[in-house]
Design a protein around this motif. Structure first.
Motif, PDB file in Angstrom:
ATOM      1  N   LEU A  52      44.079 -58.900  39.953  1.00 52.43           N
ATOM      2  CA  LEU A  52      45.278 -58.314  40.414  1.00 52.43           C
ATOM      3  C   LEU A  52      46.493 -59.579  40.191  1.00 52.43           C
ATOM      4  O   LEU A  52      47.338 -58.941  39.988  1.00 52.43           O
ATOM      5  CB  LEU A  52      44.840 -58.699  42.545  1.00 52.43           C
ATOM      6  N   LEU A 100      51.735 -54.236  41.298  1.00 52.69           N
ATOM      7  CA  LEU A 100      50.527 -53.575  42.096  1.00 52.69           C
ATOM      8  C   LEU A 100      50.849 -54.831  43.170  1.00 52.69           C
ATOM      9  O   LEU A 100      50.350 -54.735  44.844  1.00 52.69           O
ATOM     10  CB  LEU A 100      49.161 -53.484  41.748  1.00 52.69           C
ATOM     11  N   GLN A 103      53.194 -55.301  45.992  1.00 52.82           N
ATOM     12  CA  GLN A 103      53.454 -54.285  46.973  1.00 52.82           C
ATOM     13  C   GLN A 103      52.948 -54.326  48.559  1.00 52.82           C
ATOM     14  O   GLN A 103      53.004 -54.123  49.260  1.00 52.82           O
ATOM     15  CB  GLN A 103      51.960 -52.893  46.679  1.00 52.82           C
ATOM     16  N   ALA A 140      47.631 -53.615  49.041  1.00 53.80           N
ATOM     17  CA  ALA A 140      47.042 -54.142  47.236  1.00 53.80           C
ATOM     18  C   ALA A 140      46.585 -54.683  47.171  1.00 53.80           C
ATOM     19  O   ALA A 140      45.036 -54.268  46.191  1.00 53.80           O
ATOM     20  CB  ALA A 140      48.562 -54.421  46.704  1.00 53.80           C
ATOM     21  N   TYR A 164      43.408 -51.421  48.560  1.00 51.58           N
ATOM     22  CA  TYR A 164      42.397 -51.323  47.921  1.00 51.58           C
ATOM     23  C   TYR A 164      42.189 -51.199  46.574  1.00 51.58           C
ATOM     24  O   TYR A 164      41.002 -50.895  46.077  1.00 51.58           O
ATOM     25  CB  TYR A 164      44.260 -50.644  46.884  1.00 51.58           C
ATOM     26  N   ILE A 174      50.751 -46.953  47.331  1.00 51.58           N
ATOM     27  CA  ILE A 174      48.864 -47.422  47.773  1.00 51.58           C
ATOM     28  C   ILE A 174      48.177 -46.637  48.161  1.00 51.58           C
ATOM     29  O   ILE A 174      47.329 -45.947  48.174  1.00 51.58           O
ATOM     30  CB  ILE A 174      49.315 -48.734  48.025  1.00 51.58           C
ATOM     31  N   TYR A 220      46.787 -44.683  45.448  1.00 49.35           N
ATOM     32  CA  TYR A 220      45.910 -45.773  44.634  1.00 49.35           C
ATOM     33  C   TYR A 220      44.477 -45.236  45.392  1.00 49.35           C
ATOM     34  O   TYR A 220      43.663 -45.361  45.013  1.00 49.35           O
ATOM     35  CB  TYR A 220      46.013 -46.566  44.340  1.00 49.35           C
TER      36      TYR A 220
END
Length: 353
Positions: free
Chosen positions: A156, A162, A165, A169, A172, A249, A252
């Motif tokens: 990450l 990403l 977010q 995030a 996810y 998100i 995703y």
């Protein structure tokens, strides 16, 4: 250690004790998706996140105790019921909301390599990851070693857009890694099933009923982790999550849901195949037992001929047939051997011997 003064000019909350630090794997402050330098105390990091826009804290814990979790729960405002679940880690996958904090429970799974499947083989190791998602923080609580989260954090941090977010995030990324491990476990079990099926239907198959039941138990444990997780993911991808989960998100999460659905289909197919293998093995055992009983019955029939002759000639009557004839025994033995050989040939032709 970096220290941040709150927006109201007040000093940051007092640092946590050494006891509370023992379960902390990592604590980081992220601003616009970028990790801030320094070693952060979880209370100081939360104060800094609340004083900056587009900032949040990711606190990672590993098997915290009640004493370790209490000051963290007080600092972050976690509900006592969710905290209790996070400590015990005996929950089914679920999604709950406590005020402005969302609590997500995930079951983790890992495939354990083994040379050969036996009645004692451990195929699947399970654990739990519990996630608290708040306005400016995300807390991950891991139990067991089935899905370590340090690789998730590293991945990450390399995806700044990403991570920008926010806390969702992280949620996810964690669920995505857990589902990826589900796929690996399902593939590993499928390989075990292929080997088991080949062995069961081989001419000299050695697979025992116990080993098949063992794989069945492992598959049931894995299914309990995978199937209930579908409902929380459906909630996160539905319209009901609007206002809670960012729109980007949710896209995703839909990808994670798709992977989970395919894994569930694979698990269901593996379960059906394993049931068929079990029934086939039980049928083989039944046939083997019938064959054994037929062999016993055939040999008993052959032995009955000799027993009948011995019973007749063993009676001490004065006028026994052929009692004083010199060829009685040779003729009797010849008759018994011939009868036994004839019965043996008949039983052998019919497949009893």
């Amino acid at each position: 250690m970096t220290r941040i003064i709150g927006a109201d000019g007040a000093p940051p909350p007092p640092p946590t004790t050494d006891v509370a630090r023992s379960s902390v794997v990592d604590c980081a402050l992220y601003v616009e998706g970028v990790r801030q330098e320094g070693q952060w105390d979880y209370a100081e990091a939360l104060a800094a996140a609340r004083s900056r826009p587009n900032a949040f804290v990711w606190l990672g814990l590993h098997e915290p105790t009640e004493d370790e979790m209490a000051p963290i729960a007080e600092t972050y405002g976690l509900h006592e019921l969710a905290v209790e679940d996070a400590i015990k880690a005996e929950q089914r996958p679920k999604l709950e909301r406590f005020n402005d904090v969302v609590f997500l429970v995930c079951r983790t799974a890992r495939y354990l390599e083994h040379a050969r499947l036996t009645e004692h083989s451990e195929v699947v190791e399970t654990g739990q990851v519990l996630i608290f998602i708040g306005p400016a923080f995300v807390i991950t609580v891991r139990h067991g070693n089935a899905s370590k989260l340090s690789p998730v954090r590293a991945d990450l941090e390399a995806r700044q857009e990403l991570l920008a977010q926010g806390p969702w995030a992280v949620a996810y990324a964690v669920t995505d890694r857990i589902v990826d491990h589900y796929i690996e476990v399902a593939d590993g079990i499928e390989d075990d099933l292929d080997a088991l099926e080949e062995d069961v239907f081989a001419r000299a198959g050695t697979s025992s009923i116990q080993s098949i039941y063992q794989l069945k138990r492992e598959l049931v444990e894995f299914r309990r982790a995978v199937v209930p997780f579908q409902r929380p993911l459906l909630t996160l991808t539905s319209d009901a999550s609007r206002g809670t989960v960012p729109k980007e998100i949710r896209r995703y999460f839909r990808d994670v849901q798709d992977h989970l659905s395919r894994t569930i289909e694979q698990v269901t197919a593996n379960d059906d195949l394993l049931n068929s293998i079990l029934q086939a093995r039980l049928a083989q055992v039944s046939v083997d037992q019938n064959n054994d009983m037929r062999k016993i019955a055939a040999w008993a029939a052959i032995a009955t001929v000799w027993t009948a002759a011995a019973g007749i000639y063993g009676m001490n009557f004065k006028f026994m047939p052929e009692l004083e004839w010199r060829y009685s025994y040779p003729i009797l033995l010849t008759l018994l051997v011939t009868t036994s050989a004839t019965l043996y040939r008949l039983f052998r032709r019919n497949g009893w011997l």
